[in-house]
Design an enzyme around this catalytic site. Structure first.
Site, PDB file in Angstrom:
ATOM      1  N   ASP A   1      -0.983   9.398  12.079  1.00  0.00           N
ATOM      2  CA  ASP A   1      -0.771   9.638  10.647  1.00  0.00           C
ATOM      3  C   ASP A   1      -2.098   9.221   9.993  1.00  0.00           C
ATOM      4  OD1 ASP A   1       0.280   9.956   8.120  1.00  0.00           O
ATOM      5  OD2 ASP A   1       1.476   8.116   8.160  1.00  0.00           O
TER       6      ASP A   1
ATOM      7  N   CYS B   1      -0.805  13.072   4.634  1.00  0.00           N
ATOM      8  CA  CYS B   1      -0.069  13.290   3.384  1.00  0.00           C
ATOM      9  C   CYS B   1      -1.029  13.943   2.378  1.00  0.00           C
ATOM     10  CB  CYS B   1       0.497  11.980   2.848  1.00  0.00           C
ATOM     11  SG  CYS B   1      -0.719  10.678   2.629  1.00  0.00           S
TER      12      CYS B   1
ATOM     13  N   CYS C   1      -2.116   4.844  13.473  1.00  0.00           N
ATOM     14  CA  CYS C   1      -2.407   4.386  12.105  1.00  0.00           C
ATOM     15  C   CYS C   1      -1.055   4.006  11.529  1.00  0.00           C
ATOM     16  CB  CYS C   1      -3.066   5.501  11.306  1.00  0.00           C
ATOM     17  SG  CYS C   1      -4.740   5.869  11.850  1.00  0.00           S
TER      18      CYS C   1
ATOM     19  N   LYS D   1       6.904   5.257   9.936  1.00  0.00           N
ATOM     20  CA  LYS D   1       7.068   6.182  11.070  1.00  0.00           C
ATOM     21  C   LYS D   1       7.297   5.417  12.368  1.00  0.00           C
ATOM     22  CE  LYS D   1       4.440   9.499   8.482  1.00  0.00           C
ATOM     23  NZ  LYS D   1       4.046   8.530   7.426  1.00  0.00           N
TER      24      LYS D   1
ATOM     25  N   PRO E   1       2.179   0.871   6.707  1.00  0.00           N
ATOM     26  CA  PRO E   1       3.122  -0.259   6.789  1.00  0.00           C
ATOM     27  C   PRO E   1       4.328  -0.016   7.687  1.00  0.00           C
ATOM     28  CG  PRO E   1       3.484   0.952   4.755  1.00  0.00           C
ATOM     29  CD  PRO E   1       2.324   1.613   5.438  1.00  0.00           C
ATOM     30  N   GLY E   2       4.412   1.126   8.374  1.00  0.00           N
ATOM     31  CA  GLY E   2       5.350   1.168   9.486  1.00  0.00           C
ATOM     32  C   GLY E   2       6.549   2.095   9.362  1.00  0.00           C
TER      33      GLY E   2
ATOM     34  N   ASP F   1      -3.153  -0.545  13.967  1.00  0.00           N
ATOM     35  CA  ASP F   1      -3.778  -0.265  12.670  1.00  0.00           C
ATOM     36  C   ASP F   1      -4.996  -1.161  12.577  1.00  0.00           C
ATOM     37  OD1 ASP F   1      -2.510   1.177   9.876  1.00  0.00           O
ATOM     38  OD2 ASP F   1      -4.193  -0.218   9.588  1.00  0.00           O
TER      39      ASP F   1
HETATM   40  C1  LIG Z   1      -1.435   7.031   5.917  1.00  0.00           C
HETATM   41  S1  LIG Z   1      -1.530   5.346   6.295  1.00  0.00           S
HETATM   42  C2  LIG Z   1      -0.344   5.183   7.562  1.00  0.00           C
HETATM   43  C3  LIG Z   1       1.091   5.103   7.098  1.00  0.00           C
HETATM   44  C4  LIG Z   1       2.058   4.774   8.227  1.00  0.00           C
HETATM   45  N1  LIG Z   1       1.922   5.696   9.335  1.00  0.00           N
HETATM   46  C5  LIG Z   1       3.506   4.788   7.786  1.00  0.00           C
HETATM   47  O1  LIG Z   1       4.226   5.740   8.043  1.00  0.00           O
HETATM   48  O2  LIG Z   1       3.937   3.791   7.190  1.00  0.00           O
HETATM   49  C6  LIG Z   1      -3.026   5.304   7.161  1.00  0.00           C
HETATM   50  C7  LIG Z   1      -3.313   3.994   7.884  1.00  0.00           C
HETATM   51  O3  LIG Z   1      -4.444   4.215   8.698  1.00  0.00           O
HETATM   52  C8  LIG Z   1      -5.112   2.987   8.856  1.00  0.00           C
HETATM   53  N2  LIG Z   1      -6.442   3.321   9.389  1.00  0.00           N
HETATM   54  C9  LIG Z   1      -7.469   3.947   8.782  1.00  0.00           C
HETATM   55  N3  LIG Z   1      -8.491   4.120   9.630  1.00  0.00           N
HETATM   56  C10 LIG Z   1      -8.105   3.583  10.822  1.00  0.00           C
HETATM   57  C11 LIG Z   1      -8.723   3.443  12.078  1.00  0.00           C
HETATM   58  N4  LIG Z   1      -9.960   3.885  12.312  1.00  0.00           N
HETATM   59  N5  LIG Z   1      -8.027   2.839  13.067  1.00  0.00           N
HETATM   60  C12 LIG Z   1      -6.785   2.370  12.848  1.00  0.00           C
HETATM   61  N6  LIG Z   1      -6.158   2.470  11.679  1.00  0.00           N
HETATM   62  C13 LIG Z   1      -6.811   3.062  10.673  1.00  0.00           C
HETATM   63  C14 LIG Z   1      -5.072   2.391   7.468  1.00  0.00           C
HETATM   64  O4  LIG Z   1      -5.264   0.991   7.520  1.00  0.00           O
HETATM   65  C15 LIG Z   1      -3.666   2.804   7.005  1.00  0.00           C
HETATM   66  O5  LIG Z   1      -2.761   1.771   7.251  1.00  0.00           O
END
Ligand SMILES: C[S@@+](CC[C@H](N)C(=O)[O-])C[C@H]1O[C@@H](n2cnc3c(N)ncnc32)[C@H](O)[C@@H]1O
Length: 456
Positions: A330, A383, A268, A274, A271-272, A289
């Site tokens: 995440d 989070c 997940c 991690k 925006p990147g 994602d």
């Molecule tokens: C908490 S954010 C991630 C933040 C990211 N890891 C960072 O550090 O910048 C959660 C992400 O999960 C994605 N997401 C939600 N459900 C998903 C799924 N079933 N498969 C892939 N991505 C998913 C969302 O689009 C979102 O971008």
């Protein structure tokens, strides 16, 4: 016991403020602020999701945009106090069929109680905004009277305001009391009062960047800046030397100890933040994602940072690939750990959203494990302050999957901050952790992370 609200602010939700036909300086910023508060509270739309286009439609210059942003943020940060104070002077409650009255009063009160704006300007602009709104026009006198009463009672209102009982939704306050106890729940809510600093993750040399940017290097390696300057004007931005990321959010990815060309999937990723840490550490990153839109932001961030990743638009639940050396998950969550930075989260999330999210997290976790090779490492994080999205997920996983073990985190891996670890060796950061010289320079987002290994 929290006092019953004297009137229902949500009842007039669909009415929004009008666009200005009055060029009084500062009025457009107030109308834009009222519109944004209406969007968040009436439509449960995250502030972040309000499109750039909407901002531009309000045609505000940079100064007015910044002003509107601070009015909106403080309106949401202190919404409970504002509602209680307004309720005190709206003896008959909020009039029915009153257009955008509720939002105009909310942003007016926010300015009077919490911002350094002359009282007469805040009241005058609220009255003008009321006159511009067809539904609210008859209540211009009421707005004037209520806001003037508020000015007189300001000190008393501020002294009596309680961060947990007033500025935290009842259901969240109850959950935090049950999970963390009264004292910690109060400390969490108190930490939400102050707008946090800007935290950066640097590619290298945190001490050097802290010195160059006038900040401090935290024990965890993030650089903390007390600035309101636009980030793209800070040294090192254009050169891609750092990116914005809360100091707690910077901890989970490093727990993978990925580097040396290891193949790592971030499930997940957008925006990147991690994924960028993993790439900087030398891993070969696959960033997955399901949101193509959010992955565009990841691609732009990686380009600025001069980093590389395989970017894949896919639902992680159905994503297939050869097993990876390590996986990072995440997971999407209630995000209640980010209320300091995103005060709208407190008011748009509902307790009823939790079960579906927890179920999705469990499925994603199973997928993250399946995508790791035997012996591979998995880090799960959210989070969120809610245990169902953290500790509870890992406990349930360890019960249902005997092929997985938990690998406890050592304090040395997180700058020696042992208070951020649970007895089981999981990471649990809270907004009231990491005290600094001022409330603003203190705190962390609330994160949970656990490290797991797929048994060889
Ligand atoms: C908490 S954010 C991630 C933040 C990211 N890891 C960072 O550090 O910048 C959660 C992400 O999960 C994605 N997401 C939600 N459900 C998903 C799924 N079933 N498969 C892939 N991505 C998913 C969302 O689009 C979102 O971008």
């Amino acid at each position: 016991m929290r006092p019953k609200r004297p009137y229902d602010f949500g009842a007039y939700a669909s009415r929004r403020p009008q666009q200005p036909q009055d060029a009084t300086p500062g009025l457009a910023a107030r109308l834009a602020a009222a519109q944004a508060v209406a969007d968040v509270l009436a439509s449960a739309r995250p502030l972040e999701e309000r499109s750039e286009a909407e901002g531009r439609a309000a045609s505000l210059d940079a100064r007015d945009r910044a002003l509107a942003r601070s009015i909106v943020t403080v309106s949401l940060r202190r919404l409970g106090t504002i509602r209680k104070a307004l309720g005190r002077f709206l003896e008959k409650g909020l009039p029915k069929k009153a257009g955008a009255l509720e939002w105009i009063l909310t942003v007016g009160a926010a300015q009077l109680l919490f911002l350094d704006i002359p009282d007469h300007a805040a009241v005058d602009l609220a009255v003008r905004a009321t006159r511009l709104d067809p539904g609210a026009t008859p209540f211009a006198g009421l707005v004037n009277a209520v806001l003037r009463n508020l000015i007189r009672a300001k000190e008393e209102i501020l002294d009596a305001a309680d961060p947990l009982d007033d500025d935290t939704p009842l259901w969240l306050a109850g959950r935090w009391r049950a999970t963390y106890g009264e004292e910690t729940a109060r400390a969490i809510a108190r930490a939400h009062r102050d707008e946090p600093t800007l935290d950066l993750s640097v590619k290298s040399d945190p001490a050097g960047w802290a010195q160059r940017l006038g900040g401090v290097a935290l024990p965890t390696g993030s650089v903390r800046l007390d600035t309101h300057a636009p980030v793209n004007e800070l040294e090192g931005y254009g050169e891609g030397e750092w990116w914005v990321q809360d100091a707690a959010a910077a901890l989970p990815a490093r727990l993978l100890n990925a580097g040396g060309g290891q193949r790592v999937v971030d499930l997940c990723a957008a925006p990147g933040g991690k994924s960028a840490e993993l790439a900087v550490a030398g891993a070969q990153v696959t960033a997955v994602d399901r949101s193509a839109e959010r992955l565009k932001r990841l691609a732009a961030n990686f380009e600025r940072l001069r980093l590389e990743a395989d970017i894949v638009v896919s639902n992680a639940l159905t994503y297939e690939a050869a097993p990876f050396d390590a996986t990072l998950l995440d997971a999407p969550c209630m995000a209640t750990g980010t209320i300091r930075r995103h005060p709208d989260v407190a008011w748009i999330k509902r307790q009823g959203d939790l079960p579906a999210l927890a179920e999705l997290q469990g499925k994603l976790l199973d997928r993250a494990i399946a995508l790791a090779k035997p012996g591979g490492t998995i880090v799960y994080c959210t989070c969120s302050l809610e245990p169902e999205e953290g500790e509870g997920q890992i406990a349930a996983l360890l019960r249902r999957n005997p092929d997985v073990r938990r690998v406890p985190i050592d304090a040395a891996e997180i700058g020696g901050l042992s208070e951020l670890l649970t007895p089981a060796g999981e990471l649990r950061t809270l907004p009231c952790h990491l005290p600094g010289p001022t409330p603003r320079q203190s705190g962390l987002d609330g994160f949970f992370a656990a490290r797991l290994q797929r048994k060889p």
